[in-house]
Scaffold this active site. Structure first.
Site, short mmCIF file in Angstrom:
data_model
loop_
_atom_site.label_atom_id
_atom_site.label_comp_id
_atom_site.label_asym_id
_atom_site.label_seq_id
_atom_site.Cartn_x
_atom_site.Cartn_y
_atom_site.Cartn_z
NE ARG A 1 37.81 38.29 39.36
CZ ARG A 1 37.27 38.92 40.41
NH1 ARG A 1 37.12 40.22 40.36
NH2 ARG A 1 36.88 38.26 41.45
CB THR B 1 46.51 37.28 39.89
OG1 THR B 1 45.80 36.96 38.68
CG2 THR B 1 47.64 36.28 40.08
CG ASP C 1 31.39 33.30 38.59
OD1 ASP C 1 32.61 33.19 38.68
OD2 ASP C 1 30.79 33.35 37.48
CG ASP D 1 30.64 29.35 38.11
OD1 ASP D 1 30.92 28.71 37.09
OD2 ASP D 1 31.46 29.62 39.00
C1 PRP Z 1 33.68 37.51 35.64
C2 PRP Z 1 32.77 38.52 34.98
C3 PRP Z 1 33.73 39.44 34.29
C4 PRP Z 1 34.89 39.47 35.26
C5 PRP Z 1 34.76 40.69 36.13
O1 PRP Z 1 34.07 36.56 34.72
O2 PRP Z 1 31.84 37.95 34.11
O3 PRP Z 1 34.16 38.98 33.02
O4 PRP Z 1 34.79 38.29 36.07
O5 PRP Z 1 35.85 40.82 36.96
P1 PRP Z 1 36.90 41.99 36.82
O6 PRP Z 1 36.14 43.26 36.60
O7 PRP Z 1 37.60 41.96 38.14
O8 PRP Z 1 37.82 41.69 35.68
P2 PRP Z 1 34.85 35.21 35.14
O9 PRP Z 1 36.31 35.45 35.18
O10 PRP Z 1 34.24 34.67 36.39
O11 PRP Z 1 34.59 34.26 33.92
P3 PRP Z 1 33.24 33.49 33.49
O12 PRP Z 1 32.30 34.52 32.90
O13 PRP Z 1 33.72 32.50 32.50
O14 PRP Z 1 32.66 32.86 34.74
#
Ligand code: PRP
Length: 209
Positions: free
Chosen positions: A103, A107, A199, A202
């Protein structure tokens, strides 16, 4: 909300408190995510299609069952990786097809960066694995990708969800069922789930600093 299943289980409530606690260390966080995944996966797999077989016990022959569909687990990198093993424990014959989405921190839109999906070989039933459903952008993009691939049925397994994300997936993919341990209050201005757990990626991979 239709097509939404929320785990109602004493153990889930205890494990959710562990993953919410910002003092929980990564190894305890990972273990709690695994336990929560098992609880949510047990519900998501309750009605799987079965094929009848015959089994020879040490005593006699009797009716039995085996899974009737090709099932794929689709962990969304990175956090979804933390859910793979407990689901594989329940469905050892499942295939695992990785999808990389992150994500964008400015944005909040999902960015696709990796796909291991093999063209022309879609599974019949795909379980999207991602502990967090926030805006629903990542889940919606995963659904779109899996439908384009040719998956006949899609279910989303999450640990924690925001109402906004559930609503978005239901609006764009009303046929997709969502299984989660809890639907939280909502998103804050930064599109983080409140009260949430921070998160998940993380915290699973110890990359907070
Ligand atoms: C987080 C989570 C989802 C997403 C959820 O991933 O694990 O994939 O965000 O958000 P959304 O419903 O608003 O799309 P992240 O982007 O933090 O990646 P990561 O798992 O690599 O930390």
């Amino acid at each position: 909300m239709k097509q939404l299943f929320q785990v109602d289980h004493a153990l889930a409530k205890c494990q959710l408190s562990i993953v919410r606690d910002h003092n929980t260390e990564p190894h305890r966080f990972r273990a709690a995510i695994r336990r929560l995944t098992t609880l949510v996966a047990a519900e998501a797999t309750r009605g799987l299609a079965l094929r009848s077989i015959e089994v020879d016990t040490p005593i006699t022959r009797c009716p039995g069952h085996t899974l009737a569909q090709r099932i794929g687990l689709v962990p969304i990198l990175r956090a979804g990786l933390g859910m793979v093993e407990p689901v594989l424990d329940l469905i050892p014959e499942a295939e695992v097809w990785h999808l990389g989405l992150y994500r964008d921190e400015h944005t909040a839109e999902p960015v696709h960066y990796y796909s291991k999906l093999k063209p022309d070989s879609p599974v019949q039933l795909a379980f999207i694995l991602d502990p967090m459903l926030a805006t629903g952008g990542s889940a919606a993009l995963a659904c779109q990708t899996l439908k384009t691939w040719g998956a006949e049925q899609i279910k989303i397994l999450s640990v924690i969800a925001a109402p906004e994300g559930v609503a978005r997936v239901h609006q764009e993919y009303p046929e997709v069922h969502i299984f989660t341990c809890i639907v939280d209050q909502g998103l804050n201005a930064n599109k983080f789930i409140v009260p949430g757990l921070g998160d998940a990626g993380d915290r699973i991979f110890n990359t907070l600093s």
